[in-house]
Design a protein around this motif. Sequence first.
Motif, PDB file in Angstrom:
ATOM      1  N   LEU A   1       0.818  -1.216   0.000  1.00 18.45           N
ATOM      2  CA  LEU A   1       0.000   0.000   0.000  1.00 18.45           C
ATOM      3  C   LEU A   1       0.851   1.266   0.000  1.00 18.45           C
ATOM      4  O   LEU A   1       0.515   2.249  -0.664  1.00 18.45           O
ATOM      5  N   LEU A   2       1.963   1.249   0.744  1.00 21.80           N
ATOM      6  CA  LEU A   2       2.708   2.492   0.946  1.00 21.80           C
ATOM      7  C   LEU A   2       3.704   2.768  -0.170  1.00 21.80           C
ATOM      8  O   LEU A   2       4.143   3.904  -0.333  1.00 21.80           O
ATOM      9  N   SER A   3       4.069   1.751  -0.925  1.00 21.13           N
ATOM     10  CA  SER A   3       5.035   1.970  -1.998  1.00 21.13           C
ATOM     11  C   SER A   3       4.497   1.416  -3.303  1.00 21.13           C
ATOM     12  O   SER A   3       3.619   0.558  -3.314  1.00 21.13           O
ATOM     13  N   ASN A   4       5.036   1.942  -4.384  1.00 23.05           N
ATOM     14  CA  ASN A   4       4.767   1.406  -5.709  1.00 23.05           C
ATOM     15  C   ASN A   4       6.000   0.616  -6.130  1.00 23.05           C
ATOM     16  O   ASN A   4       7.023   1.198  -6.480  1.00 23.05           O
ATOM     17  N   PRO A   5       5.908  -0.720  -6.085  1.00 22.67           N
ATOM     18  CA  PRO A   5       7.122  -1.525  -6.287  1.00 22.67           C
ATOM     19  C   PRO A   5       7.742  -1.388  -7.676  1.00 22.67           C
ATOM     20  O   PRO A   5       8.878  -1.798  -7.878  1.00 22.67           O
ATOM     21  N   VAL A   6       7.009  -0.813  -8.621  1.00 26.30           N
ATOM     22  CA  VAL A   6       7.575  -0.614  -9.953  1.00 26.30           C
ATOM     23  C   VAL A   6       8.644   0.482  -9.931  1.00 26.30           C
ATOM     24  O   VAL A   6       9.660   0.393 -10.609  1.00 26.30           O
ATOM     25  N   ILE A   7       8.410   1.505  -9.127  1.00 29.83           N
ATOM     26  CA  ILE A   7       9.321   2.664  -9.162  1.00 29.83           C
ATOM     27  C   ILE A   7       9.959   2.963  -7.816  1.00 29.83           C
ATOM     28  O   ILE A   7      10.834   3.821  -7.730  1.00 29.83           O
ATOM     29  N   GLU A   8       9.528   2.283  -6.754  1.00 34.41           N
ATOM     30  CA  GLU A   8      10.019   2.647  -5.422  1.00 34.41           C
ATOM     31  C   GLU A   8      10.538   1.424  -4.666  1.00 34.41           C
ATOM     32  O   GLU A   8      10.071   0.305  -4.869  1.00 34.41           O
ATOM     33  N   ASP A   9      11.477   1.680  -3.764  1.00 32.48           N
ATOM     34  CA  ASP A   9      11.977   0.664  -2.840  1.00 32.48           C
ATOM     35  C   ASP A   9      11.592   1.048  -1.421  1.00 32.48           C
ATOM     36  O   ASP A   9      11.688   2.216  -1.038  1.00 32.48           O
ATOM     37  N   VAL A  10      11.189   0.055  -0.631  1.00 31.56           N
ATOM     38  CA  VAL A  10      11.038   0.252   0.804  1.00 31.56           C
ATOM     39  C   VAL A  10      12.434   0.123   1.403  1.00 31.56           C
ATOM     40  O   VAL A  10      13.022  -0.959   1.377  1.00 31.56           O
ATOM     41  N   VAL A  11      12.984   1.229   1.908  1.00 32.08           N
ATOM     42  CA  VAL A  11      14.375   1.192   2.356  1.00 32.08           C
ATOM     43  C   VAL A  11      14.500   0.987   3.862  1.00 32.08           C
ATOM     44  O   VAL A  11      15.584   0.710   4.354  1.00 32.08           O
ATOM     45  N   ASN A  12      13.413   1.106   4.584  1.00 30.20           N
ATOM     46  CA  ASN A  12      13.508   1.015   6.038  1.00 30.20           C
ATOM     47  C   ASN A  12      12.125   0.756   6.627  1.00 30.20           C
ATOM     48  O   ASN A  12      11.167   1.444   6.290  1.00 30.20           O
ATOM     49  N   VAL A  13      12.023  -0.256   7.473  1.00 28.82           N
ATOM     50  CA  VAL A  13      10.834  -0.463   8.302  1.00 28.82           C
ATOM     51  C   VAL A  13      11.365  -0.698   9.703  1.00 28.82           C
ATOM     52  O   VAL A  13      12.056  -1.691   9.944  1.00 28.82           O
ATOM     53  N   ALA A  14      11.094   0.221  10.619  1.00 27.02           N
ATOM     54  CA  ALA A  14      11.742   0.139  11.927  1.00 27.02           C
ATOM     55  C   ALA A  14      10.858   0.759  12.995  1.00 27.02           C
ATOM     56  O   ALA A  14      10.057   1.654  12.724  1.00 27.02           O
ATOM     57  N   VAL A  15      11.025   0.265  14.198  1.00 22.27           N
ATOM     58  CA  VAL A  15      10.308   0.842  15.327  1.00 22.27           C
ATOM     59  C   VAL A  15      11.028   2.119  15.734  1.00 22.27           C
ATOM     60  O   VAL A  15      12.258   2.130  15.899  1.00 22.27           O
ATOM     61  N   LEU A  16      10.282   3.180  15.847  1.00 20.58           N
ATOM     62  CA  LEU A  16      10.849   4.457  16.269  1.00 20.58           C
ATOM     63  C   LEU A  16      10.794   4.532  17.778  1.00 20.58           C
ATOM     64  O   LEU A  16       9.720   4.460  18.373  1.00 20.58           O
TER      65      LEU A  16
END
Lengths: 91, 91
Positions: free
Chosen positions: B66-81
């Motif tokens: 939902l949060l990224s468009n995998p065609v043009i974007e990479d999820v670079v970080n998923v982390a607990v703040l």
Amino acid sequence: MPTIVVDVMPKPEILDPQGKAIANALPRLGFTGFAAVRQGRRFELTVDGEVTDEVLAQARQAAEDLLSNPVIEDVVNVAVLDGTAAEGQNA
Amino acid sequence: MPTIVVDVMPKPEILDPQGKAIANALPRLGFTGFAAVRQGRRFELTVDGEVTDEVLAQARQAAEDLLSNPVIEDVVNVAVLDGTAAEGQNA
């Protein structure tokens, strides 16, 4: 080349319709563990050379002057990105 | 309530006109230390309760779906703040 990350988020008192739309969509897709979503922006500044205190000061100033709108946004993070580190606990 | 941060950036091979515009504007404003700028998005997901492995897995899945468009974007970080931590070295 080293990278400085600047994170900008809408101020807490500012409405964030995109974040709200995402928060509403999550449960429809089966993601039920989240109470709210805010959407902000992340900038990656590639540094030309070494990250000195002066370059970091420039990045902080650029974050305030150019990368964020101080009326509606807060600069929440200005940090040197090292290849392996991630924000907070790694996940 | 705990917060999970999701960072999404345009893939390296994708043009980023906004980042380019910022990179061009920086020297005009006196910020000369930077070679390139990329603009991405940062999401803060407020977790309803504890951050369990299941919630983190949900966040990772939502980042991809939902949060990224995998065609043009990479999820670079998923982390607990956590309240004090910042990405990489604190600046």
